[in-house]
Scaffold this motif. Structure first.
Motif, PDB file in Angstrom:
ATOM      1  N   ALA A  28       0.761  -1.307  -0.027  1.00 59.18           N
ATOM      2  CA  ALA A  28       0.084   0.017   0.031  1.00 59.18           C
ATOM      3  C   ALA A  28       0.919   1.266   0.018  1.00 59.18           C
ATOM      4  O   ALA A  28       1.994   1.313   0.465  1.00 59.18           O
ATOM      5  CB  ALA A  28      -0.969  -0.170   1.296  1.00 59.18           C
ATOM      6  N   GLY A  30       2.578   4.713   0.762  1.00 60.16           N
ATOM      7  CA  GLY A  30       2.997   5.190   1.832  1.00 60.16           C
ATOM      8  C   GLY A  30       3.624   4.360   2.934  1.00 60.16           C
ATOM      9  O   GLY A  30       4.050   4.861   4.029  1.00 60.16           O
ATOM     10  N   THR A  31       3.421   3.100   2.906  1.00 60.33           N
ATOM     11  CA  THR A  31       4.140   2.248   3.718  1.00 60.33           C
ATOM     12  C   THR A  31       5.257   1.415   3.122  1.00 60.33           C
ATOM     13  O   THR A  31       5.603   0.308   3.813  1.00 60.33           O
ATOM     14  CB  THR A  31       2.933   1.141   4.016  1.00 60.33           C
ATOM     15  OG1 THR A  31       2.540   0.360   3.088  1.00 60.33           O
ATOM     16  CG2 THR A  31       1.564   1.698   4.728  1.00 60.33           C
ATOM     17  N   ILE A  68       3.187   9.961  13.973  1.00 56.68           N
ATOM     18  CA  ILE A  68       2.719   8.712  14.046  1.00 56.68           C
ATOM     19  C   ILE A  68       2.371   8.207  15.589  1.00 56.68           C
ATOM     20  O   ILE A  68       3.183   8.723  16.431  1.00 56.68           O
ATOM     21  CB  ILE A  68       3.955   7.550  13.780  1.00 56.68           C
ATOM     22  CG1 ILE A  68       4.379   7.946  12.299  1.00 56.68           C
ATOM     23  CG2 ILE A  68       3.635   6.040  14.022  1.00 56.68           C
ATOM     24  CD1 ILE A  68       3.744   6.912  11.153  1.00 56.68           C
ATOM     25  N   LEU A  81       1.599  13.684   3.461  1.00 61.28           N
ATOM     26  CA  LEU A  81       2.112  13.428   2.032  1.00 61.28           C
ATOM     27  C   LEU A  81       3.407  13.923   2.006  1.00 61.28           C
ATOM     28  O   LEU A  81       3.719  14.459   0.861  1.00 61.28           O
ATOM     29  CB  LEU A  81       0.999  14.011   1.101  1.00 61.28           C
ATOM     30  CG  LEU A  81      -0.217  13.173   0.748  1.00 61.28           C
ATOM     31  CD1 LEU A  81      -1.043  13.993  -0.142  1.00 61.28           C
ATOM     32  CD2 LEU A  81       0.158  11.919   0.195  1.00 61.28           C
ATOM     33  N   GLU A 133      -2.862   5.101  -9.383  1.00 57.34           N
ATOM     34  CA  GLU A 133      -3.889   5.228  -8.185  1.00 57.34           C
ATOM     35  C   GLU A 133      -4.113   6.755  -7.916  1.00 57.34           C
ATOM     36  O   GLU A 133      -3.216   7.159  -7.480  1.00 57.34           O
ATOM     37  CB  GLU A 133      -3.189   4.255  -6.897  1.00 57.34           C
ATOM     38  CG  GLU A 133      -4.260   4.428  -5.793  1.00 57.34           C
ATOM     39  CD  GLU A 133      -3.741   3.262  -4.769  1.00 57.34           C
ATOM     40  OE1 GLU A 133      -4.436   2.390  -4.248  1.00 57.34           O
ATOM     41  OE2 GLU A 133      -2.729   3.720  -4.057  1.00 57.34           O
ATOM     42  N   ASN A 135      -5.039   9.299  -5.220  1.00 57.52           N
ATOM     43  CA  ASN A 135      -5.046   9.460  -3.820  1.00 57.52           C
ATOM     44  C   ASN A 135      -6.014  10.597  -3.793  1.00 57.52           C
ATOM     45  O   ASN A 135      -5.806  11.735  -3.535  1.00 57.52           O
ATOM     46  CB  ASN A 135      -3.837   9.794  -3.038  1.00 57.52           C
ATOM     47  CG  ASN A 135      -4.104   9.854  -1.609  1.00 57.52           C
ATOM     48  OD1 ASN A 135      -5.379   9.971  -1.104  1.00 57.52           O
ATOM     49  ND2 ASN A 135      -2.889  10.146  -0.891  1.00 57.52           N
ATOM     50  N   SER A 224      -4.961   3.157  10.708  1.00 58.83           N
ATOM     51  CA  SER A 224      -4.932   1.747   9.966  1.00 58.83           C
ATOM     52  C   SER A 224      -4.586   0.993  10.567  1.00 58.83           C
ATOM     53  O   SER A 224      -4.440   0.782  11.727  1.00 58.83           O
ATOM     54  CB  SER A 224      -3.572   2.322   8.898  1.00 58.83           C
ATOM     55  OG  SER A 224      -2.337   2.405   9.718  1.00 58.83           O
ATOM     56  N   GLY A 252      -6.139  -3.313   7.093  1.00 61.97           N
ATOM     57  CA  GLY A 252      -5.783  -4.053   8.368  1.00 61.97           C
ATOM     58  C   GLY A 252      -5.306  -5.596   7.964  1.00 61.97           C
ATOM     59  O   GLY A 252      -5.261  -6.434   8.692  1.00 61.97           O
ATOM     60  N   ILE A 253      -4.807  -5.715   6.642  1.00 64.85           N
ATOM     61  CA  ILE A 253      -4.511  -7.202   6.274  1.00 64.85           C
ATOM     62  C   ILE A 253      -2.971  -7.480   6.974  1.00 64.85           C
ATOM     63  O   ILE A 253      -2.275  -6.638   6.755  1.00 64.85           O
ATOM     64  CB  ILE A 253      -4.343  -7.290   4.753  1.00 64.85           C
ATOM     65  CG1 ILE A 253      -5.626  -7.188   4.211  1.00 64.85           C
ATOM     66  CG2 ILE A 253      -3.828  -8.664   4.401  1.00 64.85           C
ATOM     67  CD1 ILE A 253      -5.850  -7.452   2.614  1.00 64.85           C
ATOM     68  N   GLY A 273      -0.533  -2.696   4.052  1.00 64.64           N
ATOM     69  CA  GLY A 273       0.108  -1.472   4.445  1.00 64.64           C
ATOM     70  C   GLY A 273       0.705  -1.436   5.656  1.00 64.64           C
ATOM     71  O   GLY A 273       2.096  -1.942   5.995  1.00 64.64           O
ATOM     72  N   THR A 274       0.032  -1.277   6.802  1.00 68.16           N
ATOM     73  CA  THR A 274       0.612  -1.300   8.188  1.00 68.16           C
ATOM     74  C   THR A 274       1.497  -2.548   8.607  1.00 68.16           C
ATOM     75  O   THR A 274       2.443  -2.350   9.260  1.00 68.16           O
ATOM     76  CB  THR A 274      -0.355  -1.081   9.262  1.00 68.16           C
ATOM     77  OG1 THR A 274      -1.047   0.285   8.783  1.00 68.16           O
ATOM     78  CG2 THR A 274      -0.040  -1.047  10.626  1.00 68.16           C
ATOM     79  N   PHE A 277       5.306  -2.515   8.470  1.00 72.29           N
ATOM     80  CA  PHE A 277       5.974  -1.775   9.556  1.00 72.29           C
ATOM     81  C   PHE A 277       6.421  -3.048  10.554  1.00 72.29           C
ATOM     82  O   PHE A 277       7.370  -2.864  11.305  1.00 72.29           O
ATOM     83  CB  PHE A 277       5.294  -0.620  10.185  1.00 72.29           C
ATOM     84  CG  PHE A 277       4.996   0.439   9.207  1.00 72.29           C
ATOM     85  CD1 PHE A 277       6.046   0.716   8.222  1.00 72.29           C
ATOM     86  CD2 PHE A 277       3.804   0.966   9.130  1.00 72.29           C
ATOM     87  CE1 PHE A 277       5.853   2.085   7.404  1.00 72.29           C
ATOM     88  CE2 PHE A 277       3.761   2.009   8.096  1.00 72.29           C
ATOM     89  CZ  PHE A 277       4.560   2.385   7.329  1.00 72.29           C
TER      90      PHE A 277
HETATM   91  C1  LIG Z   1       2.298   5.955   7.541  1.00 72.82           C
HETATM   92  C2  LIG Z   1       1.382   5.633   6.387  1.00 72.82           C
HETATM   93  C3  LIG Z   1       1.474   6.490   5.236  1.00 72.82           C
HETATM   94  C4  LIG Z   1       0.451   6.392   4.102  1.00 72.82           C
HETATM   95  N1  LIG Z   1       0.616   7.190   3.158  1.00 72.82           N
HETATM   96  C5  LIG Z   1      -0.328   7.143   2.033  1.00 72.82           C
HETATM   97  C6  LIG Z   1      -0.192   7.805   0.697  1.00 72.82           C
HETATM   98  O1  LIG Z   1       0.800   8.385   0.754  1.00 72.82           O
HETATM   99  N2  LIG Z   1      -1.155   7.642  -0.367  1.00 72.82           N
HETATM  100  C7  LIG Z   1      -2.115   6.872   0.154  1.00 72.82           C
HETATM  101  O2  LIG Z   1      -2.939   6.705  -0.806  1.00 72.82           O
HETATM  102  N3  LIG Z   1      -2.399   6.200   1.110  1.00 72.82           N
HETATM  103  C8  LIG Z   1      -1.491   6.225   2.138  1.00 72.82           C
HETATM  104  N4  LIG Z   1      -1.708   5.468   3.388  1.00 72.82           N
HETATM  105  C9  LIG Z   1      -2.918   4.632   3.476  1.00 72.82           C
HETATM  106  C10 LIG Z   1      -2.254   2.891   3.285  1.00 72.82           C
HETATM  107  O3  LIG Z   1      -1.895   3.097   1.738  1.00 72.82           O
HETATM  108  C11 LIG Z   1      -3.530   2.061   3.447  1.00 72.82           C
HETATM  109  O4  LIG Z   1      -4.528   2.659   2.677  1.00 72.82           O
HETATM  110  C12 LIG Z   1      -4.125   2.109   4.818  1.00 72.82           C
HETATM  111  O5  LIG Z   1      -3.090   2.464   5.597  1.00 72.82           O
HETATM  112  C13 LIG Z   1      -4.820   1.029   5.118  1.00 72.82           C
HETATM  113  O6  LIG Z   1      -4.316  -0.275   5.014  1.00 72.82           O
HETATM  114  P1  LIG Z   1      -3.481  -0.860   6.245  1.00 72.82           P
HETATM  115  O7  LIG Z   1      -4.371  -1.126   7.343  1.00 72.82           O
HETATM  116  O8  LIG Z   1      -3.112  -2.241   5.506  1.00 72.82           O
HETATM  117  O9  LIG Z   1      -2.386   0.029   6.350  1.00 72.82           O
HETATM  118  C14 LIG Z   1      -0.614   5.502   4.346  1.00 72.82           C
HETATM  119  C15 LIG Z   1      -0.869   4.791   5.536  1.00 72.82           C
HETATM  120  C16 LIG Z   1       0.263   4.921   6.453  1.00 72.82           C
HETATM  121  C17 LIG Z   1       0.151   3.897   7.638  1.00 72.82           C
END
Ligand SMILES: Cc1cc2nc3c(=O)[nH]c(=O)nc-3n(C[C@H](O)[C@H](O)[C@H](O)COP(=O)(O)O)c2cc1C
Length: 310
Positions: A28, A30-31, A68, A81, A133, A135, A224, A252-253, A273-274, A277
């Motif tokens: 995802a 940003g991660t 964070i 961003l 994609e 945003n 997230s 949340g996967i 995504g998360t 980390f």
């Molecule tokens: C630290 C961080 C930075 C993120 N940056 C972006 C981003 O730049 N663009 C975007 O569309 N989503 C961004 N997201 C959202 C993630 O791409 C994702 O949609 C969201 O975290 C839910 O998925 P997850 O629960 O697996 O993390 C970010 C999420 C996190 C945690």
């Protein structure tokens, strides 16, 4: 032996609205930055796709810290961003990703319709990108972002503006911070979206009771991680039944079982995504788990998609 090997490799290729993926697991936006930080943990060419950090026309320094904060079963982020801008991406990061032979989805963000169109036009002139994609759902920026993603009319306009400039598959990323996600999804489909990415983070906040102040410098941030999975699943379930375009599902996967849930409610591909980390190899392990599950249950990926909906 060769038969056994064949057996161990169920066909997991996906066509996501014209975007061909070798497997359904993406990382995802940003991660995963632009991939470099993860190179020592996994072969990034094995990812279904790498979705780059949200990229804007000009460089952005992001929000003031703290940005964070860990919450029960999740995290809040208000990065805002932060990114080096499209020129630096094209000059310094895209060549690296091309060399690594990874399928790249560019995540773009603008303050205005014109900025989205300009970003799409710039990227149209380059090679090495598989899809865009959009945003339109970032909760952490003042202008644009969420403003676009919460109005069906605006979502349609952004999709049309980008489609006008680009021949790549266009995948708007939907915000969960709306009353009716189906209405937004239908507007995006009608405007020509090739697939839908869902969901972005849920708006939240935390308070430091010692300082008596909100924890995040930006006050609000995006939630997230596992905490949002039930919301994401519900939204994919609803949207799958309403649209005819494929869904890139996530939220949340953390493991392959979570991913299977998303396929079962209608996602054709998923984003991790998360979890990156917590375990930088999560995406690769999830992909292996999906293959093993399909093999064990004698199912094709196609059969799995939407199996819990019918
Ligand atoms: C630290 C961080 C930075 C993120 N940056 C972006 C981003 O730049 N663009 C975007 O569309 N989503 C961004 N997201 C959202 C993630 O791409 C994702 O949609 C969201 O975290 C839910 O998925 P997850 O629960 O697996 O993390 C970010 C999420 C996190 C945690």
């Amino acid at each position: 032996m060769s038969e056994l090997k064949q057996d161990k490799r169920p066909d997991v290729r996906v066509n996501l609205g014209g975007l061909q993926l070798d497997n359904p697991v993406t990382v995802a936006s940003g991660t995963f930055g632009y991939g470099r930080e993860y190179e020592k943990y996994l072969d990034i060419s094995k990812l279904g796709a790498l979705i780059i950090t949200g990229t804007t026309l000009a460089a952005k320094t992001g929000n003031i810290p703290p940005r964070i904060y860990e919450t029960p079963s999740g995290m809040l982020n208000a990065i805002g961003l932060e990114n080096p801008g499209i020129d630096v991406f094209l000059k310094e990061h895209l060549p690296y990703l091309r060399e690594k032979n990874v399928t790249v989805i560019a995540n773009i963000a603008g303050n205005t319709l014109e900025e989205y169109a300009e970003l799409a036009a710039i990227l149209q002139k380059t090679t090495g990108l598989a899809a865009l994609e959009l945003n339109i759902s970032c909760p952490n920026v003042e202008k644009g972002g969420l403003q676009f993603g919460t109005s069906p009319k605006m979502v349609a306009e952004v999709v049309k503006a980008v489609k006008n400039e680009s021949s790549l598959p266009v995948i708007p990323k939907l915000s969960p911070n709306v009353t009716d996600i189906v209405e937004i999804a239908l507007a995006a489909e009608e405007a020509g979206a090739d697939a839908l990415s869902m969901i972005n983070t849920l708006i939240g906040m935390a308070v430091d009771i010692r300082n008596r102040r909100p924890v995040l410098g930006n006050i609000i941030g995006g939630l997230s991680g596992p905490a949002i999975k039930p919301v994401a699943l519900r939204m994919v379930y609803q949207v799958y039944q309403a649209v005819n375009i494929p869904i890139l599902g996530g939220g949340g996967i953390m493991n392959y079982e979570d991913a299977i849930e998303f396929f079962m409610v209608g996602a054709s591909a998923i984003s991790v995504g998360t979890a990156n980390f917590v375990n930088p190899r999560a995406s690769i392990e999830i992909e292996a788990g999906i293959r093993a599950y399909l093999l064990e249950n004698k199912l094709s990926l196609n059969e799995l998609v939407g199996i819990a909906v019918r």
